[in-house]
Write a protein that holds these residues in place. Structure first.
Motif, mmCIF file in Angstrom:
data_model
loop_
_atom_site.group_PDB
_atom_site.id
_atom_site.type_symbol
_atom_site.label_atom_id
_atom_site.label_comp_id
_atom_site.label_asym_id
_atom_site.label_seq_id
_atom_site.Cartn_x
_atom_site.Cartn_y
_atom_site.Cartn_z
ATOM 1 N N ILE A 1 9.974 -16.839 -5.438
ATOM 2 C CA ILE A 1 8.801 -17.563 -4.946
ATOM 3 C C ILE A 1 8.627 -17.313 -3.449
ATOM 4 O O ILE A 1 7.516 -17.047 -2.977
ATOM 5 N N ALA A 2 9.716 -17.359 -2.687
ATOM 6 C CA ALA A 2 9.642 -17.118 -1.242
ATOM 7 C C ALA A 2 9.171 -15.693 -0.947
ATOM 8 O O ALA A 2 8.334 -15.472 -0.068
ATOM 9 N N LEU A 3 9.706 -14.723 -1.692
ATOM 10 C CA LEU A 3 9.303 -13.327 -1.486
ATOM 11 C C LEU A 3 7.825 -13.108 -1.823
ATOM 12 O O LEU A 3 7.113 -12.395 -1.102
ATOM 13 N N LEU A 4 7.375 -13.714 -2.903
ATOM 14 C CA LEU A 4 5.959 -13.604 -3.264
ATOM 15 C C LEU A 4 5.069 -14.223 -2.186
ATOM 16 O O LEU A 4 4.048 -13.641 -1.794
ATOM 17 N N ALA A 5 5.452 -15.393 -1.701
ATOM 18 C CA ALA A 5 4.661 -16.066 -0.665
ATOM 19 C C ALA A 5 4.615 -15.226 0.612
ATOM 20 O O ALA A 5 3.556 -15.081 1.232
ATOM 21 N N GLU A 6 5.768 -14.652 1.007
ATOM 22 C CA GLU A 6 5.808 -13.805 2.200
ATOM 23 C C GLU A 6 4.947 -12.565 2.025
ATOM 24 O O GLU A 6 4.244 -12.146 2.950
ATOM 25 N N GLY A 7 4.998 -11.969 0.840
ATOM 26 C CA GLY A 7 4.195 -10.777 0.563
ATOM 27 C C GLY A 7 2.705 -11.061 0.633
ATOM 28 O O GLY A 7 1.933 -10.273 1.193
ATOM 29 N N LYS B 1 1.272 -13.529 2.300
ATOM 30 C CA LYS B 1 0.944 -13.836 3.700
ATOM 31 C C LYS B 1 0.810 -12.545 4.514
ATOM 32 O O LYS B 1 -0.117 -12.400 5.306
ATOM 33 N N ALA B 2 1.722 -11.588 4.300
ATOM 34 C CA ALA B 2 1.671 -10.319 5.023
ATOM 35 C C ALA B 2 0.407 -9.543 4.669
ATOM 36 O O ALA B 2 -0.257 -8.974 5.542
ATOM 37 N N ARG B 3 0.041 -9.523 3.399
ATOM 38 C CA ARG B 3 -1.166 -8.801 2.980
ATOM 39 C C ARG B 3 -2.411 -9.445 3.572
ATOM 40 O O ARG B 3 -3.305 -8.764 4.056
ATOM 41 N N GLU B 4 -2.475 -10.775 3.536
ATOM 42 C CA GLU B 4 -3.631 -11.466 4.112
ATOM 43 C C GLU B 4 -3.736 -11.206 5.603
ATOM 44 O O GLU B 4 -4.823 -11.043 6.143
ATOM 45 N N SER B 5 -2.591 -11.140 6.276
ATOM 46 C CA SER B 5 -2.572 -10.864 7.712
ATOM 47 C C SER B 5 -3.110 -9.466 7.991
ATOM 48 O O SER B 5 -3.913 -9.261 8.904
ATOM 49 N N ARG B 6 -2.666 -8.468 7.204
ATOM 50 C CA ARG B 6 -3.163 -7.096 7.369
ATOM 51 C C ARG B 6 -4.658 -7.032 7.134
ATOM 52 O O ARG B 6 -5.389 -6.401 7.894
#
Length: 83
Positions: free
Chosen positions: A33-39, A41-46
């Protein structure tokens, strides 16, 4: 909460997630769940940065150089063409 089943996870990936979970003292589920959330967030940031750059290019006026000044990029291109 929703349930997500993931099939055909490569063994090496599964082992790496287990290692990460142990390092973070989380369960495998909590780590996924943490890895999915981080992924996400990173995509939205890009995507956000891409949109900002596109808006700047769209809205920024073209810079006009005064008098007979030459753009430095033009000078560099000319210099490289001579080499």
């Amino acid at each position: 909460m929703a349930i997500l089943h993931i099939r055909n996870v490569p063994d090496t990936l599964h082992e790496r997630i287990q290692e990460l979970a142990q390092e973070e003292k989380r369960s495998l589920t909590a780590e996924v769940i943490a890895l999915l959330a981080e992924g996400i967030k990173a995509r939205e940031s890009r995507c956000g940065r891409v949109a900002i750059v596109a808006r700047i290019h769209r809205e920024a006026p073209e810079i006009k150089l005064p008098g007979n000044w030459i753009d430095s990029a033009t000078l560099v291109r000319e210099d490289r063409a001579l080499s």
